[in-house]
Scaffold this motif. Sequence first.
Motif, mmCIF file in Angstrom:
data_model
loop_
_atom_site.group_PDB
_atom_site.id
_atom_site.type_symbol
_atom_site.label_atom_id
_atom_site.label_comp_id
_atom_site.label_asym_id
_atom_site.label_seq_id
_atom_site.Cartn_x
_atom_site.Cartn_y
_atom_site.Cartn_z
ATOM 1 N N LYS B 148 0.899 -1.248 0.032
ATOM 2 C CA LYS B 148 0.004 -0.085 -0.126
ATOM 3 C C LYS B 148 0.853 1.163 -0.075
ATOM 4 O O LYS B 148 0.557 2.205 -0.843
ATOM 5 C CB LYS B 148 -0.835 0.054 1.180
ATOM 6 C CG LYS B 148 -2.184 -0.767 1.135
ATOM 7 C CD LYS B 148 -3.078 -0.729 2.270
ATOM 8 C CE LYS B 148 -4.017 -1.750 2.340
ATOM 9 N NZ LYS B 148 -4.769 -1.655 3.635
ATOM 10 N N SER B 149 1.933 1.164 0.873
ATOM 11 C CA SER B 149 2.679 2.434 0.945
ATOM 12 C C SER B 149 3.381 2.774 -0.317
ATOM 13 O O SER B 149 3.907 3.886 -0.613
ATOM 14 C CB SER B 149 3.795 2.136 2.026
ATOM 15 O OG SER B 149 3.012 2.074 3.309
ATOM 16 N N ASN B 150 3.740 1.554 -1.279
ATOM 17 C CA ASN B 150 4.240 1.909 -2.620
ATOM 18 C C ASN B 150 3.352 1.943 -3.730
ATOM 19 O O ASN B 150 3.662 1.761 -4.942
ATOM 20 C CB ASN B 150 5.377 0.783 -3.012
ATOM 21 C CG ASN B 150 6.536 1.289 -1.828
ATOM 22 O OD1 ASN B 150 7.306 1.932 -1.904
ATOM 23 N ND2 ASN B 150 6.755 0.250 -0.930
ATOM 24 N N LEU B 151 1.870 2.312 -3.313
ATOM 25 C CA LEU B 151 0.991 2.241 -4.315
ATOM 26 C C LEU B 151 0.855 1.174 -5.202
ATOM 27 O O LEU B 151 0.549 1.272 -6.258
ATOM 28 C CB LEU B 151 1.140 3.580 -5.000
ATOM 29 C CG LEU B 151 0.787 4.804 -4.264
ATOM 30 C CD1 LEU B 151 1.334 6.084 -4.914
ATOM 31 C CD2 LEU B 151 -0.805 5.063 -4.133
ATOM 32 N N ILE B 152 0.777 0.006 -4.517
ATOM 33 C CA ILE B 152 0.551 -1.139 -5.305
ATOM 34 C C ILE B 152 -0.662 -2.007 -5.043
ATOM 35 O O ILE B 152 -0.767 -2.468 -3.722
ATOM 36 C CB ILE B 152 1.861 -2.302 -5.093
ATOM 37 C CG1 ILE B 152 3.238 -1.458 -5.627
ATOM 38 C CG2 ILE B 152 1.720 -3.491 -5.954
ATOM 39 C CD1 ILE B 152 4.414 -2.280 -5.132
ATOM 40 N N LEU B 198 -3.832 6.682 4.210
ATOM 41 C CA LEU B 198 -2.817 7.635 3.108
ATOM 42 C C LEU B 198 -3.378 6.981 1.781
ATOM 43 O O LEU B 198 -3.538 7.500 0.709
ATOM 44 C CB LEU B 198 -1.445 7.214 3.378
ATOM 45 C CG LEU B 198 -0.890 7.602 4.697
ATOM 46 C CD1 LEU B 198 0.661 7.018 5.036
ATOM 47 C CD2 LEU B 198 -1.241 8.988 5.139
ATOM 48 N N TYR B 199 -3.413 5.610 1.447
ATOM 49 C CA TYR B 199 -3.480 5.037 0.442
ATOM 50 C C TYR B 199 -4.890 5.321 -0.271
ATOM 51 O O TYR B 199 -5.033 5.700 -1.609
ATOM 52 C CB TYR B 199 -3.721 3.496 0.620
ATOM 53 C CG TYR B 199 -3.700 2.542 -0.679
ATOM 54 C CD1 TYR B 199 -2.711 2.237 -1.495
ATOM 55 C CD2 TYR B 199 -4.957 1.908 -0.995
ATOM 56 C CE1 TYR B 199 -3.049 1.672 -2.556
ATOM 57 C CE2 TYR B 199 -5.191 1.251 -2.085
ATOM 58 C CZ TYR B 199 -4.220 1.025 -2.851
ATOM 59 O OH TYR B 199 -4.504 0.221 -3.991
ATOM 60 N N GLN B 200 -6.089 5.350 0.427
ATOM 61 C CA GLN B 200 -7.260 5.587 0.018
ATOM 62 C C GLN B 200 -7.328 7.200 -0.464
ATOM 63 O O GLN B 200 -8.077 7.521 -1.255
ATOM 64 C CB GLN B 200 -8.572 5.453 0.947
ATOM 65 C CG GLN B 200 -8.518 3.874 1.247
ATOM 66 C CD GLN B 200 -9.091 3.057 0.346
ATOM 67 O OE1 GLN B 200 -9.338 3.481 -0.773
ATOM 68 N NE2 GLN B 200 -9.172 1.676 0.545
ATOM 69 N N LEU B 201 -6.627 7.833 0.524
ATOM 70 C CA LEU B 201 -6.564 9.386 -0.192
ATOM 71 C C LEU B 201 -5.890 9.654 -1.237
ATOM 72 O O LEU B 201 -6.408 10.291 -2.056
ATOM 73 C CB LEU B 201 -5.985 10.325 1.014
ATOM 74 C CG LEU B 201 -6.234 11.550 0.547
ATOM 75 C CD1 LEU B 201 -7.467 12.405 1.011
ATOM 76 C CD2 LEU B 201 -5.088 12.626 1.449
ATOM 77 N N TYR B 202 -4.800 8.668 -1.636
ATOM 78 C CA TYR B 202 -4.153 8.796 -2.810
ATOM 79 C C TYR B 202 -5.109 8.552 -4.028
ATOM 80 O O TYR B 202 -5.178 9.153 -5.081
ATOM 81 C CB TYR B 202 -2.739 8.184 -2.871
ATOM 82 C CG TYR B 202 -2.074 8.301 -4.278
ATOM 83 C CD1 TYR B 202 -1.250 9.407 -4.272
ATOM 84 C CD2 TYR B 202 -2.366 7.681 -5.373
ATOM 85 C CE1 TYR B 202 -0.454 9.735 -5.699
ATOM 86 C CE2 TYR B 202 -1.611 7.978 -6.589
ATOM 87 C CZ TYR B 202 -0.873 8.801 -6.648
ATOM 88 O OH TYR B 202 -0.024 9.268 -7.802
ATOM 89 N N VAL B 203 -5.833 7.263 -3.615
ATOM 90 C CA VAL B 203 -6.714 6.934 -4.757
ATOM 91 C C VAL B 203 -7.770 7.734 -4.954
ATOM 92 O O VAL B 203 -8.433 8.230 -6.243
ATOM 93 C CB VAL B 203 -7.371 5.485 -4.305
ATOM 94 C CG1 VAL B 203 -8.660 5.031 -5.024
ATOM 95 C CG2 VAL B 203 -6.217 4.531 -4.118
ATOM 96 N N THR B 231 8.881 11.027 6.407
ATOM 97 C CA THR B 231 7.684 10.733 5.465
ATOM 98 C C THR B 231 8.131 9.457 4.752
ATOM 99 O O THR B 231 9.225 9.363 4.458
ATOM 100 C CB THR B 231 7.383 11.893 4.394
ATOM 101 O OG1 THR B 231 8.701 12.311 3.625
ATOM 102 C CG2 THR B 231 7.028 13.385 5.091
ATOM 103 N N ASN B 232 7.010 8.838 4.414
ATOM 104 C CA ASN B 232 7.298 7.555 3.547
ATOM 105 C C ASN B 232 6.663 8.084 2.038
ATOM 106 O O ASN B 232 6.428 9.299 1.757
ATOM 107 C CB ASN B 232 6.461 6.320 3.889
ATOM 108 C CG ASN B 232 4.773 6.613 3.875
ATOM 109 O OD1 ASN B 232 4.291 7.569 3.052
ATOM 110 N ND2 ASN B 232 4.043 5.741 4.370
ATOM 111 N N HIS B 233 6.831 7.203 1.178
ATOM 112 C CA HIS B 233 6.714 7.456 -0.422
ATOM 113 C C HIS B 233 5.404 7.945 -0.913
ATOM 114 O O HIS B 233 5.264 8.960 -1.480
ATOM 115 C CB HIS B 233 7.038 6.098 -1.114
ATOM 116 C CG HIS B 233 6.737 6.058 -2.498
ATOM 117 N ND1 HIS B 233 7.470 6.844 -3.413
ATOM 118 C CD2 HIS B 233 5.709 5.580 -3.258
ATOM 119 C CE1 HIS B 233 7.010 6.561 -4.778
ATOM 120 N NE2 HIS B 233 5.866 6.190 -4.500
ATOM 121 N N LEU B 234 4.367 7.535 -0.173
ATOM 122 C CA LEU B 234 3.040 7.575 -0.352
ATOM 123 C C LEU B 234 2.715 9.221 0.295
ATOM 124 O O LEU B 234 1.967 9.860 -0.449
ATOM 125 C CB LEU B 234 2.187 6.614 0.359
ATOM 126 C CG LEU B 234 0.361 6.511 0.033
ATOM 127 C CD1 LEU B 234 0.297 6.840 -1.279
ATOM 128 C CD2 LEU B 234 0.148 5.111 0.398
#
Lengths: 513, 254
Positions: B148-152, B198-203, B231-234
């Motif tokens: 998730k943190s790497n948007l996969i 984080l992930y859902q916000l990016y989506v 900070t992480n990648h996401l």
Amino acid sequence: MKERNICVVGDDAQSIYAFRGATIENILDFEKDFKPYGIQVFKLEQNYRSTSHIVQAANEVITYNKRQIQKKIWSDKGDGSKIKIIKAMTDNEEGKRVADTIVEQKNRSHLSNSDIAILYRTNSQSRVFEEYLRRYNIAYKVYGGLSFYQRKEIKDLIAYFRLIVNPNDEEALRRTINYPKRGIGKTSIDKISATAAELGESMWNVLNKTTLSKKATATVLEFKKMILSFQSKLDTLNAYEIASEIAKKSGLIDLLRADKSIEGMGRMENMTSLLDGIKEFVENDEVQIEDAGEDKSLATYLQSVALHTDLDEKNDEDDYVTLMSVHGAKGLEFKSVFVVGLEEQLFPSFMSLDSLEGIDEERRLFYVAITRAEQFLTISYANSRYRFGKMKHNEPSRFLQEISTKHLESNTSLKRSGGNTFVSERAGRSGVKGNFKRTNINNTLMADPKTFKPNPSSEIQEGMEILHLKFGKGKVLSIDGSEKNRVATIFFKQIDDPKRRIMLKFAKLQILE
Amino acid sequence: MKPYLLELNEIQRKAVTNIKGPVLVVAGPGSGKTRVLTYRIAHIIQQPNVRPWEILALTFTNKAAKEMKERISKVVGDKANQVWAGTFHSIFAKILRVEASKIGYTSNFTIYDSDDSKSLINNIIKEMNLNKENYNVNTVRSRISSAKSNLIPPKAYRENVELREQDKIAKRPYVADIYEKYMARCKKAGAMDFDDLLYQLYVLLYKNPDNVLEKYQKKFKYLLVDEFQDTNHLQYQIVRKLTNYEGTEYMCSW
């Protein structure tokens, strides 16, 4: 649309959360990434916290890292005290000598307990320090155990809150449906879960679509009714009113009350204090950051609890010595800091040793640790300690050698008598990372085991010159204790804390001519 | 000169008053980082045509956000409370609650902590009759978390040769399936774990460039990040999106 205004603040040298996914490249590459947009870089290099020996030692250590944003931190607070190094034989002795030093600093420099922190790499190191602080009657507080909101009784009640706010929450349902016990067994729960999977719905939605035994069906419906009745009050009651009602009617309070053990009473106290916290949340009319303009509903409260961050818990009201991991100390400062357990395998951690990135991360962690200190910095290590149930011998951490001796107290030269290890001068800066030559594997010994011949302990008498395998040469000052348990007080001139009490029954001592 | 500027040394003052971004402030230990950050915000608030709610300041702890607000209010008073200052997770949760329906959630979603995640993963492993040793719950959870943190997303995870190879060698070929089920179950339960915030916000931002992303880009004219080294990648990708600095666009099939 045009780009928005962005400003990021940070310190690459203090990046210590790789294990949680932090990407140090974000800050290292930021300047390059934003060059096309005319980035401006400002480096805040004046340190207002620490005296110069501490700041310079930190600068020296961090230069060993491979990639970093170049900077030179400086302080105008004067040289200050040099760094004290405590070399202990065992972790137990480390605990004692750190506690001794705390007593001394409190007396000599008039420090309060709250001015002092002991920082370690792993939480399990706290035990020995706790033991001696307790013995010396010094108030202390250990951080990093189970946080309040992670305790079982707290999570039990919170699970009810969650289910009421969002009945589809599967984990909340599983936690509450049969707690306190109402006779909805594992088989029933599995059946509900299977029905949910089959119908593609949440467990809550299939509570009355699942075929269960007559008794189980009745109990499940009773449970559902209770949750629905709480739910119907969400709009009219505030978080505190509804929380108290849930705690009572769910049976959680009765369950805790029935447990008269000390632990049980503690759990009851936690539950009360959670409810008090909710009351405070409701009554607090100060506008909170998170929920500006929001309400005092249970949902809002739940959000603030769910996103509670560990670091939020430290409060500075009482006077105690702080014991915490280096990670936990990020952003904090203390007049006097003890960084303990500076040994290879421990700090740097054995888990980091297979990569340069791993060692660099540990070095940043050490950098964070020592830069917490304002006036006094003490670094300690033990030659041997129990880890995972075994006595382990470790060499002093490589990070110690990266601080030049001019910043260390003179009587704590890193050179040992007896020709032992530990070159204090650096062997040139380039290419030395992790490659120090270590010549001596027996660095805990002060005598050569091959020529060491202990005498029967009954022969040891007051005034004798003796040799001890670990402590080296010494003079027996006195002997006391019963016939069978004779205890010798011996002055070992080669070690830091020279006066030792040795049980002769177990001791191996060689009498010197 | 404004009185608060007199409290600063020269370089601190530059970092506070050069409000044209992008800006990187490298702040050594004890160098007055919080002071610079808060005075910078106070300084921005006092510019003509700037409203405090156009400023978004992201931190890692509630304590840091609270301290920031208190310090800003000492300079500009009540306006400080109108600044959007909070942790990454809480600010993102707030946006997600407003926009929940656009990603198939309702606004009353609850948050799974790590124990909830583990318990759910455990149940899925049991239901799939998988071997508990090969599918260690902590390992599976950390693989899902870093995916998730790497948007996969699950589908991309399944198609990723490297990840598939790693799982095969470690005798856990069904991690992608667990991941997929885990995401579906969370959604069904109306729950998000910490990574989801984080992930859902990016989506959300990625899928709704016009009606969501642009709205927040317009809303937040000034974005500040504290402790940027953590900070992480996401988090970084979201920050870039919100400020309209496109880096690599992550083209995934959501």
